[in-house]
Design a protein around this motif. Structure first.
Motif, PDB file in Angstrom:
ATOM      1  N   MET A 112       0.851  -1.200   0.000  1.00  0.00           N
ATOM      2  CA  MET A 112       0.000   0.000   0.000  1.00  0.00           C
ATOM      3  C   MET A 112       0.890   1.255   0.000  1.00  0.00           C
ATOM      4  O   MET A 112       1.761   1.409   0.842  1.00  0.00           O
ATOM      5  CB  MET A 112      -0.891   0.022   1.239  1.00  0.00           C
ATOM      6  N   ASN A 113       0.675   2.153  -0.994  1.00  0.00           N
ATOM      7  CA  ASN A 113       1.483   3.362  -1.052  1.00  0.00           C
ATOM      8  C   ASN A 113       1.022   4.379  -0.008  1.00  0.00           C
ATOM      9  O   ASN A 113      -0.009   4.208   0.635  1.00  0.00           O
ATOM     10  CB  ASN A 113       1.437   3.973  -2.459  1.00  0.00           C
ATOM     11  N   HIS A 114       1.822   5.419   0.125  1.00  0.00           N
ATOM     12  CA  HIS A 114       1.537   6.406   1.173  1.00  0.00           C
ATOM     13  C   HIS A 114       0.209   7.125   0.940  1.00  0.00           C
ATOM     14  O   HIS A 114      -0.505   7.461   1.891  1.00  0.00           O
ATOM     15  CB  HIS A 114       2.688   7.414   1.241  1.00  0.00           C
ATOM     16  N   THR A 164      -5.310   8.058   2.743  1.00  0.00           N
ATOM     17  CA  THR A 164      -6.746   8.072   2.447  1.00  0.00           C
ATOM     18  C   THR A 164      -7.503   7.156   3.388  1.00  0.00           C
ATOM     19  O   THR A 164      -8.578   7.506   3.898  1.00  0.00           O
ATOM     20  CB  THR A 164      -6.990   7.650   0.994  1.00  0.00           C
ATOM     21  N   LEU A 165      -6.965   5.977   3.649  1.00  0.00           N
ATOM     22  CA  LEU A 165      -7.600   5.029   4.556  1.00  0.00           C
ATOM     23  C   LEU A 165      -7.662   5.581   5.975  1.00  0.00           C
ATOM     24  O   LEU A 165      -8.696   5.481   6.656  1.00  0.00           O
ATOM     25  CB  LEU A 165      -6.843   3.699   4.535  1.00  0.00           C
ATOM     26  N   ILE A 166      -6.562   6.204   6.423  1.00  0.00           N
ATOM     27  CA  ILE A 166      -6.529   6.772   7.777  1.00  0.00           C
ATOM     28  C   ILE A 166      -7.557   7.890   7.911  1.00  0.00           C
ATOM     29  O   ILE A 166      -8.301   7.965   8.902  1.00  0.00           O
ATOM     30  CB  ILE A 166      -5.118   7.282   8.102  1.00  0.00           C
ATOM     31  N   ASN A 167      -7.616   8.767   6.901  1.00  0.00           N
ATOM     32  CA  ASN A 167      -8.594   9.859   6.933  1.00  0.00           C
ATOM     33  C   ASN A 167     -10.019   9.322   6.936  1.00  0.00           C
ATOM     34  O   ASN A 167     -10.896   9.844   7.636  1.00  0.00           O
ATOM     35  CB  ASN A 167      -8.396  10.785   5.740  1.00  0.00           C
ATOM     36  N   PHE A 168     -10.256   8.269   6.154  1.00  0.00           N
ATOM     37  CA  PHE A 168     -11.590   7.675   6.096  1.00  0.00           C
ATOM     38  C   PHE A 168     -11.995   7.129   7.462  1.00  0.00           C
ATOM     39  O   PHE A 168     -13.129   7.342   7.921  1.00  0.00           O
ATOM     40  CB  PHE A 168     -11.620   6.561   5.048  1.00  0.00           C
ATOM     41  N   VAL A 169     -11.067   6.435   8.117  1.00  0.00           N
ATOM     42  CA  VAL A 169     -11.358   5.860   9.429  1.00  0.00           C
ATOM     43  C   VAL A 169     -11.587   6.965  10.458  1.00  0.00           C
ATOM     44  O   VAL A 169     -12.551   6.937  11.238  1.00  0.00           O
ATOM     45  CB  VAL A 169     -10.223   4.927   9.878  1.00  0.00           C
ATOM     46  N   LEU A 170     -10.700   7.985  10.452  1.00  0.00           N
ATOM     47  CA  LEU A 170     -10.813   9.055  11.441  1.00  0.00           C
ATOM     48  C   LEU A 170     -12.103   9.849  11.255  1.00  0.00           C
ATOM     49  O   LEU A 170     -12.828  10.102  12.224  1.00  0.00           O
ATOM     50  CB  LEU A 170      -9.603   9.986  11.343  1.00  0.00           C
ATOM     51  N   TYR A 171     -12.384  10.238  10.007  1.00  0.00           N
ATOM     52  CA  TYR A 171     -13.608  11.000   9.760  1.00  0.00           C
ATOM     53  C   TYR A 171     -14.851  10.146  10.005  1.00  0.00           C
ATOM     54  O   TYR A 171     -15.881  10.651  10.461  1.00  0.00           O
ATOM     55  CB  TYR A 171     -13.617  11.543   8.336  1.00  0.00           C
TER      56      TYR A 171
END
Length: 269
Positions: A1-3, A8-15
């Motif tokens: 998985m690229n940066h 994007t995944l981290i932002n999706f989880v946090l939001y």
């Protein structure tokens, strides 16, 4: 998985977590507000119709108006006292060194970890003993004292953050210009601490206004908004209680918004 995909995944989880948290918190509140506009007498679904009659009934209800007045009186005096004591305690705890400072900080913050219910019971015990000795009963005054004991540590912590971030060189510069100790506090220290003092006052007012356990224990026969709602819900549900909760909630949110704006305006200076 690229940066980029990872971000994007981290932002999706946090939001997503933030959205679910807000949804979990605000859905019951907006449901309560919606029930205040129900035309029927009972809190049932589906609605029988929408109406403002319960707000009119609220302002014709003497007991409800007395509860609003009592809550305002208790919160006003408790806020003034708790914020003033919290300001002095915060300055002492952050800016001065003295013997027993660690113990002072621990004792000052102890009520933060003490359950409200137990604190109310302990204070009720003390006031019961003192009442027999000096011939008084629980009421508005004892409720104010109990609220001061409970909310002062919160005010102290909020102001202490502002005191900690205050640059002492500004006060030293005022002294070098010939200002007395009182003038330094009046014209330099207090204005710079004002956002923290104001925020502490707003937070203290809201804590006092919505407090149930300590008020229930110490107010005696005096009814405030939380105890009025509790006593009414205990005997039956009515849109009158969501109406009074809405009347309380909206000004509270406005006060929080004002406090946040004051702090942001100070940070931009």
């Amino acid at each position: 998985m690229n940066h980029r995909a990872e971000a994007t995944l981290i932002n999706f989880v946090l939001y997503g977590v933030m959205a679910l948290s807000l949804l979990f918190f605000y859905v019951p509140i907006f449901t309560l507000i919606a029930f205040s506009f129900q035309e029927g007498r009972y809190l049932t679904l589906p609605f029988e119709g929408f109406s403002l009659k319960w707000y009119g009934e609220l302002f014709r209800n003497t007991a409800a108006l007395n509860a609003l007045r009592n809550s305002t009186i208790i919160a006003f005096f408790a806020t003034i006292a708790a914020t003033s004591i919290g300001l002095l305690a915060a300055i002492a705890a952050v800016r001065y060194s003295f013997r027993g400072k660690t113990l002072f900080q621990a004792i000052s913050g102890a009520p933060l970890a003490f359950p409200q219910l137990l604190l109310g019971i302990v204070l009720l015990l003390w006031f019961s003993v003192l009442g027999r000795w000096f011939g008084f009963s629980t009421g508005l005054v004892t409720a104010v004292i109990g609220h001061i004991v409970y909310i002062t540590p919160f005010a102290m912590v909020i102001v202490a953050v502002q005191v900690y971030n205050l640059d002492p060189l500004l006060e030293d510069a005022a002294r070098d210009c010939g200002a007395s100790t009182w003038e330094v506090y009046r014209y330099v220290t207090l204005p710079l601490l004002w956002p923290g003092i104001f925020s502490a006052g707003i937070f203290a007012f809201l804590l006092s206004w919505g407090n149930f356990y300590i008020t229930y224990s110490l107010a005696g026969s005096t009814r405030t908004v939380p105890t009025f709602i509790f006593s009414g819900i205990a005997v039956g549900s009515s849109p009158l209680y969501p109406a009074i909760a809405t009347i309380v909630f909206i000004p509270g949110m406005l006060l929080v918004a004002i406090a946040a704006r004051v702090r942001r305006s100070q940070n931009t200076l």
